[in-house]
Design a protein around this motif. Structure first.
Motif, PDB file in Angstrom:
ATOM      1  N   HIS A 106      36.858  33.228  39.883  1.00 42.98           N
ATOM      2  CA  HIS A 106      36.970  34.531  40.686  1.00 42.98           C
ATOM      3  C   HIS A 106      36.746  34.054  42.190  1.00 42.98           C
ATOM      4  CE1 HIS A 106      35.744  37.866  42.763  1.00 42.98           C
ATOM      5  NE2 HIS A 106      34.631  37.665  43.238  1.00 42.98           N
ATOM      6  N   VAL A 125      39.593  39.969  41.968  1.00 48.10           N
ATOM      7  CA  VAL A 125      38.750  40.957  42.031  1.00 48.10           C
ATOM      8  C   VAL A 125      38.596  41.850  40.900  1.00 48.10           C
ATOM      9  CG1 VAL A 125      38.317  41.107  44.489  1.00 48.10           C
ATOM     10  CG2 VAL A 125      40.052  42.622  43.476  1.00 48.10           C
ATOM     11  N   THR A 126      39.865  41.734  39.890  1.00 49.93           N
ATOM     12  CA  THR A 126      39.962  42.538  38.736  1.00 49.93           C
ATOM     13  C   THR A 126      39.628  41.915  37.394  1.00 49.93           C
ATOM     14  OG1 THR A 126      42.477  42.088  38.867  1.00 49.93           O
ATOM     15  CG2 THR A 126      41.643  44.085  39.964  1.00 49.93           C
ATOM     16  N   TYR A 127      40.641  40.908  36.966  1.00 50.08           N
ATOM     17  CA  TYR A 127      40.452  40.210  35.949  1.00 50.08           C
ATOM     18  C   TYR A 127      39.387  39.141  35.980  1.00 50.08           C
ATOM     19  CZ  TYR A 127      41.222  36.786  32.313  1.00 50.08           C
ATOM     20  OH  TYR A 127      41.408  36.030  31.119  1.00 50.08           O
ATOM     21  N   ARG A 138      35.618  44.505  46.583  1.00 48.16           N
ATOM     22  CA  ARG A 138      36.765  45.382  46.171  1.00 48.16           C
ATOM     23  C   ARG A 138      37.449  46.344  47.202  1.00 48.16           C
ATOM     24  NH1 ARG A 138      34.361  47.240  40.634  1.00 48.16           N
ATOM     25  NH2 ARG A 138      34.760  45.426  39.424  1.00 48.16           N
ATOM     26  N   GLU A 162      36.899  38.465  38.119  1.00 51.61           N
ATOM     27  CA  GLU A 162      35.506  38.987  38.131  1.00 51.61           C
ATOM     28  C   GLU A 162      34.536  38.956  37.218  1.00 51.61           C
ATOM     29  OE1 GLU A 162      34.581  42.252  41.364  1.00 51.61           O
ATOM     30  OE2 GLU A 162      34.589  43.148  39.584  1.00 51.61           O
ATOM     31  N   SER A 163      34.959  39.344  36.278  1.00 51.95           N
ATOM     32  CA  SER A 163      34.163  39.434  34.601  1.00 51.95           C
ATOM     33  C   SER A 163      34.298  38.274  33.937  1.00 51.95           C
ATOM     34  CB  SER A 163      34.545  40.843  33.981  1.00 51.95           C
ATOM     35  OG  SER A 163      35.694  40.823  33.721  1.00 51.95           O
ATOM     36  N   HIS A 206      30.031  44.074  43.906  1.00 48.89           N
ATOM     37  CA  HIS A 206      31.447  43.996  43.740  1.00 48.89           C
ATOM     38  C   HIS A 206      32.307  45.111  44.455  1.00 48.89           C
ATOM     39  CE1 HIS A 206      31.202  40.481  41.065  1.00 48.89           C
ATOM     40  NE2 HIS A 206      30.317  41.130  40.160  1.00 48.89           N
ATOM     41  N   ARG A 207      31.600  46.260  44.442  1.00 45.79           N
ATOM     42  CA  ARG A 207      32.107  47.361  45.090  1.00 45.79           C
ATOM     43  C   ARG A 207      32.747  47.019  46.538  1.00 45.79           C
ATOM     44  NH1 ARG A 207      27.691  51.493  43.622  1.00 45.79           N
ATOM     45  NH2 ARG A 207      26.676  49.897  44.337  1.00 45.79           N
ATOM     46  N   LEU A 258      43.770  40.138  44.199  1.00 44.40           N
ATOM     47  CA  LEU A 258      43.886  41.312  43.149  1.00 44.40           C
ATOM     48  C   LEU A 258      43.475  40.886  41.863  1.00 44.40           C
ATOM     49  CD1 LEU A 258      46.991  43.424  44.559  1.00 44.40           C
ATOM     50  CD2 LEU A 258      44.487  43.769  44.776  1.00 44.40           C
ATOM     51  N   LEU A 259      43.980  39.768  41.632  1.00 47.51           N
ATOM     52  CA  LEU A 259      43.634  38.982  40.102  1.00 47.51           C
ATOM     53  C   LEU A 259      42.183  38.527  40.326  1.00 47.51           C
ATOM     54  CD1 LEU A 259      44.881  37.946  37.495  1.00 47.51           C
ATOM     55  CD2 LEU A 259      45.109  35.779  38.602  1.00 47.51           C
TER      56      LEU A 259
END
Length: 130
Positions: free
Chosen positions: A94, A83-85, A42, A87-88, A38-39, A80-81
């Motif tokens: 995702h 890789v932030t919200y 991102r 993703e988990s 994920h890094r 952005l949505l």
């Protein structure tokens, strides 16, 4: 040149995000498990976002043509949505968000690039800053 890099990077990002759920088990065997990190994703998305903003805003200032920005805005938001919200929350959500965002961003770069390198006798008027 920057639009070409942005278009290719955004398109590769979209392909990466679309195929990753299907390829995740094979990546360690290929020595490419970093692509599932994920890094890495991102960082790639942040690079794509910064590059898109710089290049597309410059293109808008030159031609006063907003279509690339109108495509890029939702593309950036989806990336952005994703890789932030998302993703988990859900790998399917995702993947869908970042794939669609990457494709919109790639389209914005391709359109901006085409506008900059038109061979159709583009007449520069007062709205063009070049």
């Amino acid at each position: 040149m920057a639009d070409r890099v942005g278009a290719v990077a955004s398109f590769l990002c979209a392909i990466h995000c679309a195929l990753l759920p299907f390829m995740i088990a094979a990546l360690p065997f290929l020595g490419m498990e970093f692509l599932a990190d994920h890094r890495f994703e991102r960082g790639f998305v942040m690079f794509a976002c910064v590059l898109a903003l710089l290049v597309l805003v410059r293109g808008f200032r030159r031609h006063r043509w907003s279509l690339p920005l109108l495509l890029a805005a939702p593309g950036l938001g989806l990336l952005l949505l994703g890789v932030t919200y998302a993703e988990s929350y859900s790998i399917v959500l995702h993947s869908a968000l970042v794939t669609c965002g990457g494709l919109l961003l790639a389209a914005a770069h391709f359109i901006n690039l085409r506008r900059d390198h038109r061979g159709d006798g583009h007449v520069h008027g007062p709205q063009c800053a070049h």
